[in-house]
Motif scaffolding. Structure first.
Motif, short mmCIF file in Angstrom:
data_model
loop_
_atom_site.label_atom_id
_atom_site.label_comp_id
_atom_site.label_asym_id
_atom_site.label_seq_id
_atom_site.Cartn_x
_atom_site.Cartn_y
_atom_site.Cartn_z
N PRO A 1 1.13 -1.15 0.53
CA PRO A 1 0.29 0.00 -0.07
C PRO A 1 1.16 1.42 0.15
O PRO A 1 0.14 2.08 -0.48
N SER A 2 2.22 1.07 0.31
CA SER A 2 3.07 2.23 0.15
C SER A 2 3.70 1.96 -0.87
O SER A 2 4.78 3.19 -0.57
N LEU A 3 3.44 1.72 -1.58
CA LEU A 3 4.22 2.30 -3.32
C LEU A 3 4.16 3.30 -3.66
O LEU A 3 3.38 3.89 -3.32
N LEU A 4 5.59 3.35 -4.17
CA LEU A 4 5.82 4.82 -4.40
C LEU A 4 6.65 5.22 -6.15
O LEU A 4 6.37 6.03 -6.89
N ASP A 5 7.08 3.72 -6.55
CA ASP A 5 7.56 3.57 -7.65
C ASP A 5 7.19 2.57 -8.17
O ASP A 5 7.92 0.97 -8.01
N LEU A 6 6.44 1.65 -9.45
CA LEU A 6 7.07 0.31 -10.07
C LEU A 6 6.58 0.21 -11.14
O LEU A 6 7.05 1.46 -11.97
N GLU A 7 7.82 -0.43 -12.25
CA GLU A 7 8.21 -0.81 -13.13
C GLU A 7 7.60 -2.14 -13.72
O GLU A 7 8.22 -2.22 -12.36
N ILE A 8 6.99 -2.12 -15.08
CA ILE A 8 6.32 -3.85 -15.30
C ILE A 8 7.33 -3.72 -16.60
O ILE A 8 7.44 -2.24 -17.79
N VAL A 9 8.07 -4.08 -17.64
CA VAL A 9 8.40 -5.02 -18.56
C VAL A 9 8.25 -5.64 -18.98
O VAL A 9 8.88 -6.63 -18.33
N GLY A 10 7.19 -6.55 -19.82
CA GLY A 10 7.37 -7.48 -20.61
C GLY A 10 6.73 -8.79 -19.90
O GLY A 10 6.89 -9.70 -19.63
N LEU A 11 5.84 -8.20 -18.98
CA LEU A 11 4.92 -9.07 -18.19
C LEU A 11 3.41 -9.53 -18.90
O LEU A 11 3.29 -8.18 -19.62
N HIS A 12 3.37 -10.22 -18.62
CA HIS A 12 1.94 -11.15 -20.10
C HIS A 12 0.79 -9.97 -18.37
O HIS A 12 0.02 -11.22 -17.75
N ALA A 13 0.64 -9.06 -18.22
CA ALA A 13 -0.29 -8.43 -17.70
C ALA A 13 -1.14 -7.30 -18.40
O ALA A 13 -0.65 -6.75 -19.38
N GLU A 14 -2.01 -7.21 -17.90
CA GLU A 14 -3.15 -6.86 -19.23
C GLU A 14 -2.97 -5.24 -18.23
O GLU A 14 -2.70 -4.77 -17.22
N LEU A 15 -2.74 -4.10 -19.45
CA LEU A 15 -3.12 -2.77 -18.91
C LEU A 15 -4.15 -1.95 -17.80
O LEU A 15 -4.17 -1.91 -16.51
N ARG A 16 -5.43 -2.12 -18.33
CA ARG A 16 -6.71 -2.14 -17.46
C ARG A 16 -6.59 -2.89 -16.28
O ARG A 16 -6.56 -2.39 -15.23
N GLN A 17 -6.68 -4.26 -15.78
CA GLN A 17 -6.17 -4.88 -15.03
C GLN A 17 -4.81 -4.48 -14.05
O GLN A 17 -5.57 -4.16 -12.70
N THR A 18 -4.10 -3.66 -14.57
CA THR A 18 -2.84 -3.58 -13.68
C THR A 18 -3.27 -1.88 -13.69
O THR A 18 -3.05 -1.99 -12.27
N LEU A 19 -3.63 -0.85 -13.82
CA LEU A 19 -4.09 0.36 -13.96
C LEU A 19 -5.34 -0.12 -12.92
O LEU A 19 -5.39 0.84 -11.89
N MET A 20 -6.09 -0.77 -12.84
CA MET A 20 -6.92 -0.46 -11.66
C MET A 20 -6.46 -1.19 -10.21
O MET A 20 -6.94 -0.79 -9.16
N SER A 21 -5.48 -1.87 -10.45
CA SER A 21 -5.23 -2.39 -9.23
C SER A 21 -4.57 -1.61 -8.81
O SER A 21 -4.46 -1.62 -7.36
N VAL A 22 -4.23 -0.67 -9.60
CA VAL A 22 -3.29 0.66 -8.96
C VAL A 22 -4.03 1.26 -8.45
O VAL A 22 -3.50 2.17 -6.92
N SER A 23 -4.91 1.62 -8.72
CA SER A 23 -5.65 2.85 -8.19
C SER A 23 -6.44 1.89 -6.76
O SER A 23 -7.05 2.67 -6.04
N SER A 24 -6.86 1.03 -6.51
CA SER A 24 -7.46 0.64 -6.03
C SER A 24 -6.33 0.90 -4.34
O SER A 24 -6.76 0.52 -3.42
N LYS A 25 -5.48 -0.06 -4.56
CA LYS A 25 -4.03 -0.31 -3.38
C LYS A 25 -3.35 0.62 -3.64
O LYS A 25 -2.35 0.89 -2.16
N CYS A 26 -2.49 1.29 -4.26
CA CYS A 26 -1.65 2.02 -4.55
C CYS A 26 -1.66 3.89 -4.35
O CYS A 26 -1.47 4.63 -5.16
#
Length: 518
Positions: free
Chosen positions: A254-279
């Motif tokens: 919950p205290s994350l300030l810097d997130l960097e993701i490269v080359g993962l099989h992760a969907e953009l929408r789902q990832t941003l939803m997780s960031v907006s709700s948790k970080c």
């Protein structure tokens, strides 16, 4: 004259024979000392005589096993004593106290820390302190690290963990501020700088799966306390990590300030939803797609949610995604502290999101804007943007990259490319704003292959249908005054059919109702 007792005489004789033996040594100590004083050559001969004197083969086997066990015990005892003496020597010779030693070790990278821990017992004890693992960097050029190593490191760090970097970074590690991203052209997905995640994945295949989707599960350990204070999380090319495992990891930070993701099989929408709700405290977000130009999952409701829940975001990089202008505009105008924006190799950006960004706080604070190799970026929109810069907007802009290895798109047909910057007021901007680093690198005219030789007619028709058509002048020229007027009129943001009136929700196709389903 009376004679002395025999016992005294015997005791005196024993003392004279062993004058150096301390009185507190046991009989076993005396026996071991005597054994060690024997010459080396006599031991094998004595052992042979003992074996010959044994009555049976079983007794000989027992004797040999006993010699082996005693030899191993003596060897381990000798090694332990040597380490103990070396540690005592180091503790005397090492000038720093333990607390300062731990402070020094906490500044080392993870590999150097492991080397230091293996050097001596004193260093090993200091290296076990949780502060030494506050910043864990396990990125490698080839697969070396597995889940067990990650788990051990995270457990040693405990609640002190602040930074975690994992994954495969082939070759030299590039700077995240680099303007050389993955490039999606009509011909193929290649890299502008010989650093290709797609190429890496082809070469190494399944070898990079040594880190699996469960490698971040330790962050949720101790009832989630381990990841509570994590500030930085960088993940590179962990092929088996999916949206579900990534969302679980983000929920533990919950205290994350810097997130960097490269080359993962992760969907953009789902990832941003997780960031907006948790970080909610996130300040820097860097996400590079592993499927260049194919992820178009981002919709405007997700953008609004991210803007509202993460107001401190000052650096945003979404590279290689199929972004539309209206979603990009929501992000750029919505984040009031945004200073760094990188949308390189975005397949669908035309540049209309740039209109009127400099008239309010949203987008006016931009210091770095990178639009390198955006296939649909229009020459007209770039000219309008630079005209606004000449007019005094974007006062904080320091770096602008509009380079395109395929040339900029013409106003009417996107596959008609422009290879020179004569239409764009680059020279005027350099003169009026010498503080701005302006990168506008284009190929020589004629270097771009003819579209008919690169894709078939069906693909061309599909791409043309997807691209919004608009009128253009017949002579291809436009005065600066008309450019400024057209720019300030702000006819649209995003694709041309979307109207902009401040920060509003734009019309989208009916398939966007799926944002209600999580």
């Amino acid at each position: 004259m009376a004679k002395r007792p025999c016992s005294s005489s015997s005791s005196s004789s024993s003392s004279s024979q062993n004058p150096r033996l301390p009185p507190h040594l046991s009989q076993m100590d005396h026996l071991l000392r005597s054994f060690l004083s024997f010459p080396d050559s006599s031991l094998p001969i004595s052992l042979d005589r003992l074996l010959d004197s044994s009555p049976s083969d079983a007794d000989q086997s027992l004797l040999i096993d006993r010699v082996h066990n005693l030899g191993c015990l003596l060897l381990r005892a000798a090694n332990r004593s040597a380490r103990k003496r070396a540690s005592l020597h180091n503790s005397v010779a090492w000038v720093l106290p333990p607390d300062l030693t731990i402070k020094v070790f906490s500044m080392l990278d993870s590999q150097s820390l492991c080397y230091a821990a293996a050097s001596c017992s004193m260093f090993n004890k200091c290296a076990m302190d949780p502060l030494c693992y506050a910043s864990i960097d396990l990125t490698t050029a080839v697969p070396k690290v597995n889940n067990a190593v990650v788990s051990t490191m995270i457990q040693r760090a405990g609640k002190s963990l602040q930074s975690l970097k994992l994954g495969i970074v082939p070759g030299a590690t590039r700077s995240t501020a680099s303007s050389q991203p993955l490039v999606h052209t009509i011909r193929n997905s290649v890299d502008a700088s010989s650093f290709s995640w797609n190429d890496k994945r082809t070469r190494q295949g399944k070898e990079s799966s040594i880190l699996t989707r469960s490698c971040l599960y330790p962050l949720s350990g101790d009832n989630g306390a381990t990841g509570t204070l994590l500030r930085r999380l960088h993940l590179y090319n962990i092929e088996r990590m999916d949206n579900a495992s990534l969302c679980v990891a983000l929920a533990a930070c919950p205290s994350l300030l810097d997130l960097e993701i490269v080359g993962l099989h992760a969907e953009l929408r789902q990832t941003l939803m997780s960031v907006s709700s948790k970080c909610h405290f996130i300040e820097r977000l860097f996400f590079e797609s592993s499927k260049t130009g194919r992820d178009e999952s981002l919709k405007s409701p997700t953008c609004f949610e991210l803007v509202n829940n993460c107001p401190n975001l000052s650096s945003l990089s979404l590279r290689g995604f199929k972004l539309h202008d209206y979603t990009v505009r929501i992000l750029v105008k919505g984040f009031r502290k945004l200073k760094y924006a990188d949308f390189s190799t975005s397949y669908s950006i035309t540049g209309t999101f740039l209109r009127n960004l400099g008239n309010d706080s949203g987008g006016n604070l931009l210091e770095v804007l990178i639009l390198r190799d955006c296939m649909h970026l229009r020459e007209m929109e770039v000219a309008r943007f630079l005209t606004a810069v000449l007019a005094g907007d974007f006062k904080f802009l320091k770096h602008l990259d509009i380079s395109n290895r395929d040339g900029l798109a013409s106003e009417g047909d996107w596959y008609q490319r422009s290879y020179n910057s004569s239409f764009i007021p680059l020279k005027q901007v350099s003169e009026v704003r010498p503080d701005v680093c302006l990168l506008a690198e284009f190929p020589s005219e004629g270097c771009f292959l003819d579209i008919d030789h690169m894709i078939d007619s069906d693909t061309i028709s599909e791409l043309i249908m997807q691209f919004p058509q608009s009128g253009h002048t017949t002579d291809g020229t436009m005065r600066t005054s008309s450019l400024e007027s057209s720019y300030n009129s702000d006819q649209g943001s995003g694709n041309d059919e979307h109207q902009d009136s401040g920060l509003v929700i734009y019309e989208e196709s009916s398939d966007e109702v799926d944002f209600l389903v999580v």
